[in-house]
Design an enzyme around this catalytic site. Structure first.
Site, mmCIF file in Angstrom:
data_model
loop_
_atom_site.group_PDB
_atom_site.id
_atom_site.type_symbol
_atom_site.label_atom_id
_atom_site.label_comp_id
_atom_site.label_asym_id
_atom_site.label_seq_id
_atom_site.Cartn_x
_atom_site.Cartn_y
_atom_site.Cartn_z
ATOM 1 N N CYS B 83 -2.237 15.485 2.660
ATOM 2 C CA CYS B 83 -1.739 16.747 2.088
ATOM 3 C C CYS B 83 -1.837 17.900 3.068
ATOM 4 C CB CYS B 83 -2.478 17.057 0.795
ATOM 5 S SG CYS B 83 -2.359 15.709 -0.390
ATOM 6 N N HIS B 337 3.367 21.415 -4.875
ATOM 7 C CA HIS B 337 2.662 20.767 -3.774
ATOM 8 C C HIS B 337 3.453 19.572 -3.223
ATOM 9 C CE1 HIS B 337 -0.382 19.269 -1.213
ATOM 10 N NE2 HIS B 337 -1.095 18.577 -2.079
#
Lengths: 395, 395
Positions: B83, B337
């Site tokens: 991420c 995200h």
């Protein structure tokens, strides 16, 4: 800018390595590189992991490898440039040191292709290129792509099957002398000509294998390299380029444009004249995922004129003692092609060649102290050229 | 070494973007960045693509994006740090320019998570960490990892559900004012407290969503930046660290060690005192994949003392006008995200904040001209900290 040197190299046995996990395989190369540089993990400030890993269920290969090799909490990332992933990893560490962010970096390329929880390796490699367009619509796969190149080259320049075969015979000759190689056996032209077709005109013995393997490098800034070793091998320059994702958009199928663009960039930075580039290098590792790829590389790198690469192979000019020794570690064809590790493996081979540390029967004559690696991703979707020298570059 | 500036920013609408392909999504951000910098593709010397892409069948995302954006044959690679992939992409381009390899680079982070040929997104994210050990043996998944942290923090410091909720309420408040956000709606504490449990004590409204999105930056060397823009935003420093792949080996579950290590490195390079770091920054974007992650980030970055991060949230100190505005673009929680794009999106938000170009109702007061981004990969497996300033760093 700061000079960057290779101060340690490591290489695992290539082949079917179901005896180890991905991180254990990486450690084989990392351990050897640390020992060669006489360094410990605490001395490494940053590490980068080259891994394509579509077939590995470890989705965070960098941290899994980093923890197993006791490199945590050092900074890291995973890079990918298809089959040129290893060279992309070298570039990341090279730039980090050249930029002054760090002084010592570890580069490890690792791929475990034969052992996989989702073993669609062939399909996954086949997808290289533009998946949704060429793979799904036309069923073009990786051997098919290179077969188009081989057919076009044959049609334009009259290359014979035996010219392709001469590359396979050479690379198996040297692979037989490389204890790290997947195939440590020579092959004859007769065996080549009789081998099964994969994608006409390419045969099984034109093709590099599915391989598990790892290779590692330790890079250091000039200041630190001087303290670590008295035999640094300097990275003189790199050239990097990309090619169209869709082969249907390529205008020519007798060379890899990205290789040519990347070579010109690397040569310009190293002040090397393209027209007689071969004179500068004592040894080269080029990307022979298929035999035709090596022949095109001879031309894309300026080792042979356009249309004459296949003669270079036929005439044995790329054996040790010839015009320029190429893939005398066995190349992808015989040494094997663990795609995330291949570019690093090439750098290990060239570094050891320049330091006269090559395996018995594979050592080239080192005169100018320079070598080159040519690493292609996909079918020329990526191209990375790196030039190495035992002589310190003027920074 | 050379200074590196951000000279262009681009951002796509985040959300469920089944209306576009991955490359079309990337182009939305790339086009905006090129226009903002008033540059054309020919001016870009190198591009890097941040994409995790396990769920995308495009296995060469960099070349597919590069071709669609008309960047071929420029050099490229794909980077991955889970991420934190977007920040890893920024690091690659930043170092390439700082090292003098190139003068102008394009960074694009893109992820298409909701539309996928192999839609096991949740399982794939769940694998973050050490797949073969913790995922297969113990079934630990991503929300479960962060739930361990939330439980430990509650037990040690007496954090209440409402403290977590106050982060969600804040980020949705600003997300409602960000036209690029996936969730452009405010939520109430009542709605938060009633939302479905995901992994106790974390609820649906503690969690960032599955998002499609892209963000882009154009970076340039100081010499070139001066010609491109009269409002460069400089990258002052970066810190990067990794954490154990196995959470079972972590000693503490009330902070992310890698974030702390990376912050200390970035602060040291930027000559920032950790103990009152918040005083240096006008605005921050931190990695709130779950609300607990934002609270731990307050402490790992030195914005709050250990055990007081949850009070900072409860007391509204991270709203605009408070001690330090955090995630006033909506954060991962409300903005969304798209994991390969998130780090680049953070840099776009901070750059626009420092230049007073934030969306109406989300502009922080800029006094010192400095901002910071905190981008975590996995559960602290990777951490990237980047510091930005409108004032030229002394190189």
């Amino acid at each position: 800018m700061r000079n960057v040197a290779i101060v340690g190299t490591g290489h695992s046995k290539f082949g079917v390595r179901n005896d180890v996990s991905m991180q254990e395989l990486a450690w084989e190369a990392v351990k050897q590189a640390l020992e060669e540089a006489n360094l410990e993990q605490k001395d490494i400030q940053y590490f980068v992991v080259g891994n394509v890993g579509m077939w590995s269920a470890e989705e965070l290969p960098a941290v899994v490898v980093g923890e197993y090799c006791d490199l945590t909490p050092k900074g890291t990332m995973r890079v990918e440039a298809a089959c040129a992933t290893g060279s992309a990893a070298i570039r990341d560490a090279y730039q980090a040191i050249k930029a002054g962010e760090i002084d010592v970096a570890l580069v490890v390329g690792v791929e475990q292709m034969s052992q996989s929880p989702n073993p669609q390796v062939i399909e996954l490699i086949g997808r290289a290129g533009n998946y949704f367009w060429e793979f799904e619509n036309f069923g073009l796969t990786f051997p098919g792509y290179y077969a188009l190149y081989a057919s076009a080259y044959m049609a334009k320049y009259g290359m014979k099957e035996e010219d392709l075969g001469s590359v396979a015979v050479k690379n198996h000759y040297y692979g037989a002398r490389n204890p790290y190689a997947q195939f440590q056996k020579e092959i004859t032209m007769e065996e080549y000509l009789k081998s099964k077709p994969v994608a006409q005109p390419l045969k099984l013995l034109d093709s590099s294998p599915i391989t598990d393997g790892a290779a590692a490098l330790i890079l250091a800034s000039e200041e630190v390299a001087r303290k670590i070793t008295d035999s640094p091998v300097w990275i003189v320059s790199q050239g990097v380029a990309s090619g169209t994702a869709n082969l249907s958009r390529r205008t020519d199928f007798t060379g890899i444009e990205a290789s040519y663009v990347a070579a010109k960039e690397a040569y310009k930075r190293a002040k090397i004249d393209f027209s007689d580039a071969w004179r500068y290098f004592d040894v080269a590792d080029v990307h022979d995922c298929f035999t035709i790829a090596e022949i095109m590389a001879y031309e894309d790198l300026g080792f042979a004129k356009r249309g004459e690469g296949h003669l270079m192979a036929r005439n044995g000019e790329t054996y040790i003692g010839g015009k320029i020794p190429v893939n005398v570690d066995g190349g992808l064809k015989a040494k094997g092609h663990p795609i995330g590790a291949t570019g690093v493996s090439m750098a290990v081979s060239i570094t050891r060649q320049l330091l006269y540390r090559a395996h018995k029967g594979t050592q080239a004559d080192i005169r100018n102290g320079m070598g080159i690696t040519h690493n292609v991703g996909g079918t020329g979707h990526y191209a990375y050229i790196t030039i190495y020298s035992t002589r310190r570059p003027s920074s």
